[in-house]
Design a protein around this motif. Structure first.
Motif, PDB file in Angstrom:
ATOM      1  N   SER A   9     -51.992  47.582  -4.108  1.00  0.00           N
ATOM      2  CA  SER A   9     -52.134  48.609  -5.140  1.00  0.00           C
ATOM      3  C   SER A   9     -51.433  49.898  -4.724  1.00  0.00           C
ATOM      4  O   SER A   9     -51.715  50.461  -3.661  1.00  0.00           O
ATOM      5  N   SER A  10     -50.535  50.375  -5.571  1.00  0.00           N
ATOM      6  CA  SER A  10     -49.859  51.648  -5.287  1.00  0.00           C
ATOM      7  C   SER A  10     -50.857  52.797  -5.209  1.00  0.00           C
ATOM      8  O   SER A  10     -50.724  53.704  -4.382  1.00  0.00           O
ATOM      9  N   SER A  11     -51.858  52.760  -6.082  1.00  0.00           N
ATOM     10  CA  SER A  11     -52.847  53.837  -6.107  1.00  0.00           C
ATOM     11  C   SER A  11     -53.661  53.863  -4.822  1.00  0.00           C
ATOM     12  O   SER A  11     -53.926  54.938  -4.264  1.00  0.00           O
ATOM     13  N   ARG A  14     -51.525  55.189  -1.942  1.00  0.00           N
ATOM     14  CA  ARG A  14     -51.463  56.653  -1.922  1.00  0.00           C
ATOM     15  C   ARG A  14     -52.643  57.234  -1.141  1.00  0.00           C
ATOM     16  O   ARG A  14     -52.482  58.126  -0.295  1.00  0.00           O
ATOM     17  N   CYS A  15     -53.834  56.739  -1.465  1.00  0.00           N
ATOM     18  CA  CYS A  15     -55.030  57.272  -0.808  1.00  0.00           C
ATOM     19  C   CYS A  15     -55.018  56.989   0.684  1.00  0.00           C
ATOM     20  O   CYS A  15     -55.438  57.844   1.481  1.00  0.00           O
ATOM     21  N   GLN A  66     -59.539  57.339  -9.604  1.00  0.00           N
ATOM     22  CA  GLN A  66     -58.211  57.904  -9.838  1.00  0.00           C
ATOM     23  C   GLN A  66     -57.653  58.519  -8.550  1.00  0.00           C
ATOM     24  O   GLN A  66     -58.196  59.472  -7.997  1.00  0.00           O
ATOM     25  N   SER A  67     -56.535  57.965  -8.099  1.00  0.00           N
ATOM     26  CA  SER A  67     -55.988  58.338  -6.802  1.00  0.00           C
ATOM     27  C   SER A  67     -55.646  59.819  -6.695  1.00  0.00           C
ATOM     28  O   SER A  67     -55.900  60.446  -5.655  1.00  0.00           O
ATOM     29  N   ALA A 102     -47.176  58.766 -10.985  1.00  0.00           N
ATOM     30  CA  ALA A 102     -48.506  58.201 -11.212  1.00  0.00           C
ATOM     31  C   ALA A 102     -48.830  58.014 -12.687  1.00  0.00           C
ATOM     32  O   ALA A 102     -49.583  57.095 -13.041  1.00  0.00           O
ATOM     33  N   HIS A 106     -45.761  54.280 -12.784  1.00  0.00           N
ATOM     34  CA  HIS A 106     -46.730  53.289 -12.298  1.00  0.00           C
ATOM     35  C   HIS A 106     -47.487  52.544 -13.403  1.00  0.00           C
ATOM     36  O   HIS A 106     -47.642  51.323 -13.318  1.00  0.00           O
ATOM     37  N   ASN A 110     -48.248  48.260 -13.947  1.00  0.00           N
ATOM     38  CA  ASN A 110     -49.606  47.919 -13.582  1.00  0.00           C
ATOM     39  C   ASN A 110     -49.905  46.457 -13.893  1.00  0.00           C
ATOM     40  O   ASN A 110     -49.399  45.890 -14.860  1.00  0.00           O
ATOM     41  N   CYS A 168     -47.093  59.930  -3.360  1.00  0.00           N
ATOM     42  CA  CYS A 168     -46.846  59.136  -4.578  1.00  0.00           C
ATOM     43  C   CYS A 168     -45.513  58.403  -4.514  1.00  0.00           C
ATOM     44  O   CYS A 168     -45.400  57.275  -5.003  1.00  0.00           O
TER      45      CYS A 168
END
Length: 215
Positions: A9-11, A14-15, A66-67, A102, A106, A110, A168
């Motif tokens: 997951s890209s999100s 990021r985190c 939400q990232s 984002a 993205h 998804n 991001c």
């Protein structure tokens, strides 16, 4: 802190970068987006995240999804090192750059969008991949132009130190590689990638380094 995510997951990616830059530890819970019909759709996870998306952060009784919200919350509660510039206009530019990825690139790649293209609309994998390449290419070319217009300097998209814009960008470039997007001509983006990927915070956040990674 508990962190619910998925290696690809890209999100979530990021985190992970943000956690690493801040030097934070957390307990990781894998939410496999394809196994068991999608673990994110199960009632126990929906109780944490009604959108049935990753990531989710749980800190005591506090739940946050939400990232970008998670990353900004981290930056406000643990101020150093900063992930957003101190100067107001620079901070606004970094937010705009991050949101261009984002919010605009993205979502079109998804998993639920690609599943809809294939399952509900009857397209094959080639069409789905072409779809991704089309929108990722457009988005990255816009990001290159945005970098050319920024009013501050530094080896990172966020300036002299890595921050939200880089957080991001790097996962999005990973996705571009996955979908076979050629962005070798985007000189500024590649320079930022080289600078970021020399740092342990980015290296250790890579999907291949996660406990739930798959070949």
């Amino acid at each position: 802190m508990e962190f619910y995510g998925y290696f690809r997951s890209s999100s979530a990616y990021r985190c992970r970068i943000a956690f690493n830059l801040k030097g934070l530890e957390y307990e990781f819970f894998s939410v496999h987006l394809r196994r068991d019909g999608g673990q994110q759709k199960k009632p126990d996870y929906r109780a944490l995240n009604p959108q049935a998306l990753v990531p989710t952060l749980k800190d005591g009784d506090f739940l946050l999804t939400q990232s970008l919200a998670i990353i900004e919350w981290l930056d406000e509660t643990i101020p150093e090192p900063r992930l957003l510039p101190a100067e107001t206009k620079d901070r606004a530019w970094v937010r705009a750059f991050a949101q261009s990825i984002a919010c605009d690139i993205h979502p079109l790649q998804n998993l639920r969008v690609l599943d809809y293209l294939k399952t509900d609309l009857g397209h094959d994998q080639k069409v789905a991949d072409d779809w991704c390449r089309r929108w990722i290419t457009d988005g990255l070319e816009a990001c290159e132009a945005l970098l050319d217009r920024r009013s501050f300097s530094g080896p990172y998209a966020s300036g002299a130190t890595p921050g939200l814009a880089d957080i991001c960008l790097i996962p999005q470039l990973f996705s571009a590689d996955r979908f076979g997007v050629d962005f070798s001509h985007l000189r500024r983006l590649n320079a930022v990638r080289e600078a970021c990927e020399s740092l342990d915070a980015f290296k250790l956040a890579h999907p291949s380094k996660q406990p739930d990674t798959e070949a």
